[in-house]
Design a protein around this motif. Structure first.
Motif, PDB file in Angstrom:
ATOM      1  N   ILE A  92       0.829  -1.209   0.000  1.00 23.13           N
ATOM      2  CA  ILE A  92       0.000   0.000   0.000  1.00 23.13           C
ATOM      3  C   ILE A  92       0.860   1.255   0.000  1.00 23.13           C
ATOM      4  N   LEU A  93       2.015   1.195   0.651  1.00 19.29           N
ATOM      5  CA  LEU A  93       2.812   2.392   0.881  1.00 19.29           C
ATOM      6  C   LEU A  93       3.159   3.119  -0.408  1.00 19.29           C
ATOM      7  N   LEU A 159      12.097   3.793   9.796  1.00 20.77           N
ATOM      8  CA  LEU A 159      12.306   4.040   8.369  1.00 20.77           C
ATOM      9  C   LEU A 159      11.037   4.420   7.621  1.00 20.77           C
ATOM     10  N   VAL A 160       9.861   4.097   8.163  1.00 23.06           N
ATOM     11  CA  VAL A 160       8.609   4.439   7.490  1.00 23.06           C
ATOM     12  C   VAL A 160       8.108   5.764   8.043  1.00 23.06           C
ATOM     13  N   GLY A 293       6.993   5.997  -0.547  1.00 22.63           N
ATOM     14  CA  GLY A 293       5.782   6.504   0.091  1.00 22.63           C
ATOM     15  C   GLY A 293       5.017   7.462  -0.791  1.00 22.63           C
ATOM     16  N   HIS A 294       5.580   7.784  -1.958  1.00 22.35           N
ATOM     17  CA  HIS A 294       4.928   8.709  -2.883  1.00 22.35           C
ATOM     18  C   HIS A 294       4.812   8.123  -4.293  1.00 22.35           C
ATOM     19  N   GLY A 295       4.893   6.793  -4.401  1.00 26.35           N
ATOM     20  CA  GLY A 295       4.717   6.161  -5.701  1.00 26.35           C
ATOM     21  C   GLY A 295       6.004   5.642  -6.315  1.00 26.35           C
ATOM     22  N   ALA A 296       6.928   5.139  -5.510  1.00 25.56           N
ATOM     23  CA  ALA A 296       8.181   4.589  -6.026  1.00 25.56           C
ATOM     24  C   ALA A 296       7.963   3.169  -6.532  1.00 25.56           C
TER      25      ALA A 296
END
Length: 501
Positions: A92-93, A159-160, A293-296
């Motif tokens: 999901i991240l 790290l998250v 976290g932004h679409g990697a």
């Protein structure tokens, strides 16, 4: 071994076995895509239906459901931000943001290719290294398992997200949730408040859907009400036909496959830890960690490859020692017993054709994912996003409630779902990462039980946690994981204060 592999290959290529593998893989994808259902549940329901069938037919369906469900969990994780399976939380991240950017087809393609690669590497490891790898499991004691679980908790917490302290608080909340129920060492009830329904603790599916399923659905409903019209979502721009960036993702696949295999042979660790550890290592090794976290793309690849590389590897201790490495492998052991196959060292000697055939079925069904769940499946699944948000909101709510109710056929679980939804919305609004909460629930029990066992064996001496070289090494790695963001912050401040010439 080579003779057994050749004989087993001829057996599993018969049409009955091929049909079982294809049908099991399709069924597994559907099971994983439905929140509330899992590979464990699907295989458990299937076992009674395999009475009277040839063992390889039944085992072929189990292999297909196993691999298919582990990939299927990525579908709602990417499209709806709802984890289809516990191991797909890490997807999901970055999968959710990719879907928001109109890149859902690419995210699904990366997920299925990563799942297939992880599953294939895991199956190859199972076939070639089962007896040697089983000895690694025997070398681990309670203290070592404690450090492994603590490393997983510490690394994901720091790290998250952008704030390590918020990650630590989220992990602590997960640990508190995981403490509810029967104490695994003493057998006493904890934090049950007299409710018999809580003696078994909170079911992980209820926690997952409450934290990850409801908050994004409420955000979508809020937007629909605010805009007062069922506008098309930005995610519906499906005109893009991006290709999977193989060159970019190969290092991630190799690293995540290795992590998944190593974690898989540790009983109790499971795909949850493998996916999060793979995600963390991908972020740590990336030249652009700020994209995570932004679409990697690497984030989706690492999570899916890691949790699928755990699949066959979890069967190493199950087949060689009779010790299941996960809940799914425990159910598969039951399936072996149903067909008169006794797990353990004698299994390879007495039923070599069957056990090597099952290993090859794990390999073939992993490869089938690319055909059945990839380029054909992604075109079908992504059409979910064509639904107007006005219709999507009640559909998602209905699926979540039905999925949670079906776990134990209990309305109490539905009320718990609503309670966790409130917690999830609060944490989401306060920008606390939710992933550490889930990992705290999953790994908390493992860390606590092994900590107490290690102290019991060491007669209460805390030095028992670092009494062996393996424990010292794992403790050192854990300490480095905790200290890494602090060291980075110190280095950044020193550079900022350094005079510019």
């Amino acid at each position: 071994m080579l003779e057994l592999l050749a004989t087993s290959l001829m057996l599993i290529l018969e049409w009955e076995n091929l049909l079982a593998m294809v049908g099991g893989t399709i069924l597994g994808i559907c099971i994983g895509a439905l929140p509330g259902l899992s590979a464990t549940m699907g295989i458990a329901i299937l076992i009674p239906l395999t009475f009277g069938l040839h063992p390889l037919v039944g085992l072929g369906m189990m292999a297909g459901i196993y691999n298919g469900a582990m990939y299927g969990g990525a579908i709602p994780s990417i499209l709806l931000r709802i984890p289809g399976t516990p191991a797909s939380v890490a997807t999901i991240l970055d999968g959710g943001p990719m879907s928001d950017q109109g890149r859902a087809p690419l995210a699904l393609k990366i997920a299925v290719v990563s799942s297939a690669i992880g599953g294939i590497v895991s199956a190859v490891a199972l076939i070639t290294l089962a007896p040697p790898l089983s000895r690694v499991t025997l070398a681990f004691g309670p203290a070592d398992y404690f450090w492994v679980a603590f490393f997983g908790l510490a690394s994901i917490a720091v790290l998250v997200g952008n704030d390590p302290w918020k990650g630590i608080v989220a992990a602590a909340i997960g640990l508190l949730i995981g403490m509810v129920g029967i104490d695994t060492v003493s057998g006493a009830g904890r934090l049950t408040f007299g409710q018999s329904e809580l003696t078994g603790g909170f079911h992980i599916v209820v926690v997952l859907i409450g934290l990850f399923g409801i908050p994004p659905t409420l955000r979508l409903a809020e937007r629909v009400v605010r805009e007062r019209k069922p506008t098309q979502d930005a995610r519906l721009d499906l005109s893009q036909s991006e290709r999977v960036p193989y060159r970019l993702l190969w290092p991630t696949w190799l690293r995540s496959s290795l992590i998944g295999v190593v974690v898989g042979i540790l009983p109790g660790a499971g795909g949850n830890m493998a996916s999060f550890m793979s995600y963390n290592e991908a972020k740590r090794a990336s030249k652009t960690p700020e994209r995570f976290g932004h679409g990697a793309e690497e984030g989706v690849a690492a999570a899916e490859c890691g949790n699928n590389a755990d699949n066959a590897a979890a069967l190493v201790p199950a087949l060689t020692l009779g010790i299941p490495g996960s809940s799914v492998s425990a159910v598969i052991l039951g399936g072996l017993l149903v067909h008169g196959l006794q797990p353990g060292p004698a299994l390879f000697r007495d039923s070599g054709e069957i056990v090597y055939g099952f290993m090859l079925q794990m390999l073939i069904t992993a490869a089938l994912l690319i055909v059945l769940g990839g380029y054909l499946g992604s075109r079908v699944f992504v059409k979910i996003l064509r639904l107007p948000p006005l219709l999507l909101v009640p559909i998602v709510f209905s699926l979540t409630i039905v999925g949670v109710y079906s776990v134990n056929n209990s309305m109490f679980d539905v009320f718990l779902l609503l309670a966790f939804a409130v917690v999830g919305v609060f944490l989401d609004r306060m920008q606390y990462p939710l992933a550490p909460v889930v990992l705290g629930v999953v790994l908390g029990t493992m860390a606590e039980s092994n900590l107490r066992l290690a102290l019991l064996i060491g007669q209460g001496e805390w030095s028992a946690l670092v009494a062996r070289p393996l424990s010292i090494g794992l403790a050192t790695i854990t300490l480095l994981a905790v200290m890494s963001p602090i060291l980075k912050a110190i280095r950044y401040r020193l550079k900022a204060r350094a005079p510019v010439h």
